[in-house]
Design an enzyme around this catalytic site. Structure first.
Site, PDB file in Angstrom:
ATOM      1  N   SER A   1      18.002   1.173  49.161  1.00 32.97           N
ATOM      2  CA  SER A   1      18.160  -0.282  49.003  1.00 32.97           C
ATOM      3  C   SER A   1      17.469  -0.782  47.743  1.00 32.97           C
ATOM      4  O   SER A   1      17.729  -1.897  47.301  1.00 32.97           O
ATOM      5  CB  SER A   1      17.550  -1.032  50.189  1.00 32.97           C
TER       6      SER A   1
ATOM      7  N   CYS B   1      19.941  -4.787  57.964  1.00 29.17           N
ATOM      8  CA  CYS B   1      19.695  -5.260  56.589  1.00 29.17           C
ATOM      9  C   CYS B   1      20.984  -5.532  55.807  1.00 29.17           C
ATOM     10  O   CYS B   1      21.647  -6.510  56.112  1.00 29.17           O
ATOM     11  CB  CYS B   1      18.736  -4.329  55.865  1.00 29.17           C
TER      12      CYS B   1
ATOM     13  N   GLN C   1      23.967  -8.367  56.713  1.00 31.37           N
ATOM     14  CA  GLN C   1      24.582  -9.333  55.785  1.00 31.37           C
ATOM     15  C   GLN C   1      26.101  -9.125  55.730  1.00 31.37           C
ATOM     16  O   GLN C   1      26.871 -10.097  55.702  1.00 31.37           O
ATOM     17  CB  GLN C   1      23.967  -9.159  54.392  1.00 31.37           C
TER      18      GLN C   1
ATOM     19  N   GLY D   1      16.392  -9.043  49.503  1.00 29.63           N
ATOM     20  CA  GLY D   1      16.358 -10.090  48.496  1.00 29.63           C
ATOM     21  C   GLY D   1      17.443 -11.121  48.758  1.00 29.63           C
ATOM     22  O   GLY D   1      17.510 -12.155  48.092  1.00 29.63           O
ATOM     23  N   TYR D   2      18.330 -10.811  49.707  1.00 20.93           N
ATOM     24  CA  TYR D   2      19.391 -11.722  50.137  1.00 20.93           C
ATOM     25  C   TYR D   2      19.176 -12.016  51.617  1.00 20.93           C
ATOM     26  O   TYR D   2      18.455 -11.289  52.300  1.00 20.93           O
ATOM     27  CB  TYR D   2      20.779 -11.079  49.944  1.00 20.93           C
TER      28      TYR D   2
ATOM     29  N   HIS E   1      13.806  -4.070  59.536  1.00 20.88           N
ATOM     30  CA  HIS E   1      14.045  -2.627  59.691  1.00 20.88           C
ATOM     31  C   HIS E   1      13.406  -2.086  60.966  1.00 20.88           C
ATOM     32  O   HIS E   1      12.242  -1.698  60.952  1.00 20.88           O
ATOM     33  CB  HIS E   1      13.504  -1.874  58.467  1.00 20.88           C
TER      34      HIS E   1
ATOM     35  N   GLU F   1      13.829   0.691  62.301  1.00 23.69           N
ATOM     36  CA  GLU F   1      13.495   2.113  62.157  1.00 23.69           C
ATOM     37  C   GLU F   1      12.117   2.289  61.507  1.00 23.69           C
ATOM     38  O   GLU F   1      11.588   3.394  61.453  1.00 23.69           O
ATOM     39  CB  GLU F   1      14.580   2.839  61.347  1.00 23.69           C
TER      40      GLU F   1
HETATM   41  N1  LIG Z   1      17.314  -3.097  52.659  1.00 27.46           N
HETATM   42  C1  LIG Z   1      18.518  -3.620  52.500  1.00 27.46           C
HETATM   43  O1  LIG Z   1      19.505  -3.252  53.130  1.00 27.46           O
HETATM   44  C2  LIG Z   1      18.668  -4.686  51.423  1.00 27.46           C
HETATM   45  C3  LIG Z   1      19.923  -5.485  51.534  1.00 27.46           C
HETATM   46  C4  LIG Z   1      20.269  -6.252  50.262  1.00 27.46           C
HETATM   47  N2  LIG Z   1      20.496  -5.376  49.181  1.00 27.46           N
HETATM   48  C5  LIG Z   1      19.147  -7.244  49.953  1.00 27.46           C
HETATM   49  O2  LIG Z   1      18.441  -7.065  49.004  1.00 27.46           O
HETATM   50  O3  LIG Z   1      18.987  -8.200  50.660  1.00 27.46           O
END
Ligand SMILES: NC(=O)CC[C@H](N)C(=O)O
Length: 350
Positions: free
Chosen positions: A45, A242, A246, A284-285, A325, A327
């Site tokens: 990620s 995550c 989204q 970050g989103y 997360h 996990e």
């Molecule tokens: N850890 C992730 O799955 C990050 C999800 C996405 N890329 C974000 O920054 O929000």
């Protein structure tokens, strides 16, 4: 060797270079984790991101390569205050410095990471370069516009037979190893690339799982995948973590947005029902809560500090996902009940 961190706002930080000697660029993000540095930097990620460790003492215990979350270091660069095993060998026989060289990832040490974090908290996400010369580039590339998922997703179908009868279609948008491990405790996994020929799948599966991954969930390269989820969500369980969370929100008709500077760390308090869970974050989103109105999805978990949507589920269908997360790796095990929820959704005993 001197090395420089150059930021989009015109500021320069000077530090000591280690790791790979080339230059790098990316969005500068920070994690507040005090441990789990190897798990963190190998999490796919983080592709396209230069990671600041806010905690000053980093790599002060040896590298144990068994803790890698993927086959290589995924961050675009690393910023530290005091990275300890820079020059020493760990149990694996490899020091942090050497390991980053092998992985071609540049790093910079001796930076006042706490002031840098304060700056980002004020100004929001910022783009930057790590360079051997104090020379500003003509342009700061927005790495979040890149098709980052295509760089980290597996290239070919892989079957993970864990001995369980239930079958999960696991769409690899950049997964961590620990998620594969956790889900394999419930089902066997058909692990497929993000751009698989979804509408021509010949094998049987009982549910779909979308893991974590890098970049913008709204990226156009993910549209065929979102269309597939949109269609399948009415007929089978769909779960995610995550980026997966989204993508589910977008597929169901909701919206996502870029956060000011994201959540990255292992002690984020999330309220679900009347309980608080301490959770691991890297995003970050985030899902825009208001956008879920009329989609059938509802918010069932939020971050205590800023109200960010952290868990969503459908009112009637077995579709649910978390932004944090469960996990861990690194992080606390407060929310491993999420995997039990997947088990019971698939009709398995806990
Ligand atoms: N850890 C992730 O799955 C990050 C999800 C996405 N890329 C974000 O920054 O929000």
């Amino acid at each position: 060797m001197k090395r420089y961190l150059l930021l989009e706002d015109g500021t320069t930080y000077e530090g000591t270079g280690y790791g790979y000697e080339g230059e790098t660029n990316g969005e500068i993000v920070f994690t507040t984790s005090m441990s789990g540095y190897l798990e963190t930097i190998t999490d796919p990620s983080y592709a396209g991101e230069i990671l600041i460790f806010a905690f000053p003492e980093i790599a002060n215990y040896p590298l144990n390569l068994e803790h890698m979350e993927s086959s290589k270091v995924q961050v675009a660069g690393i910023i530290t205050k005091d990275a300890h095993s820079i020059y020493s060998g760990g149990e694996s026989g490899t020091g942090f410095n050497e390991f980053l060289k092998q992985n071609m990832v540049p790093a910079i040490d001796g930076i006042d990471t706490r002031s840098l974090v304060e700056k980002i908290r004020e100004s929001g996400a910022i783009k930057g370069y790590i360079k051997n010369k104090n020379e500003f580039p003509d342009k700061f590339e927005d790495t979040m516009d890149l098709d980052l998922v295509s760089m980290v997703s597996i290239k070919k179908y892989k079957y993970y037979n864990s001995g369980h009868k239930k079958q999960i279609l696991f769409i690899d948008v950049g997964t961590k190893n620990s998620l594969i491990k956790r889900l394999s405790e419930t089902a066997s996994l058909h692990i497929v690339p993000y751009n698989y020929d979804f509408f021509n799948i010949k094998f049987h599966y009982d549910a779909i799982f979308l893991p974590n991954g890098p970049g913008n969930p709204g990226h156009s390269s993910l549209e065929p995948l979102r269309a597939f989820i949109r269609e399948k969500s009415s007929s089978m369980p769909v779960m995610g973590v995550c980026l997966g969370n989204q993508l589910i929100a977008l597929s169901m008709g909701g919206k996502t947005e870029k956060m000011k500077y994201g959540h990255r760390g292992i002690n984020h308090a999330v309220l679900i029902g009347n309980r608080v869970y301490i959770t691991s974050h890297n995003h970050g989103y985030a899902v825009n809560g208001d956008s879920l109105k009329g989609t059938g999805m509802e918010i069932c978990g939020t971050d205590i500090n800023d109200g960010t949507v952290e868990m969503i589920k459908h009112r009637e269908l077995p579709v649910f996902s978390v932004q944090f997360h469960p996990e861990a790796y690194p992080g606390p095990y407060d929310s491993t009940w999420f995997f039990n929820d997947i088990k019971t959704t698939l009709g398995e005993k806990i």
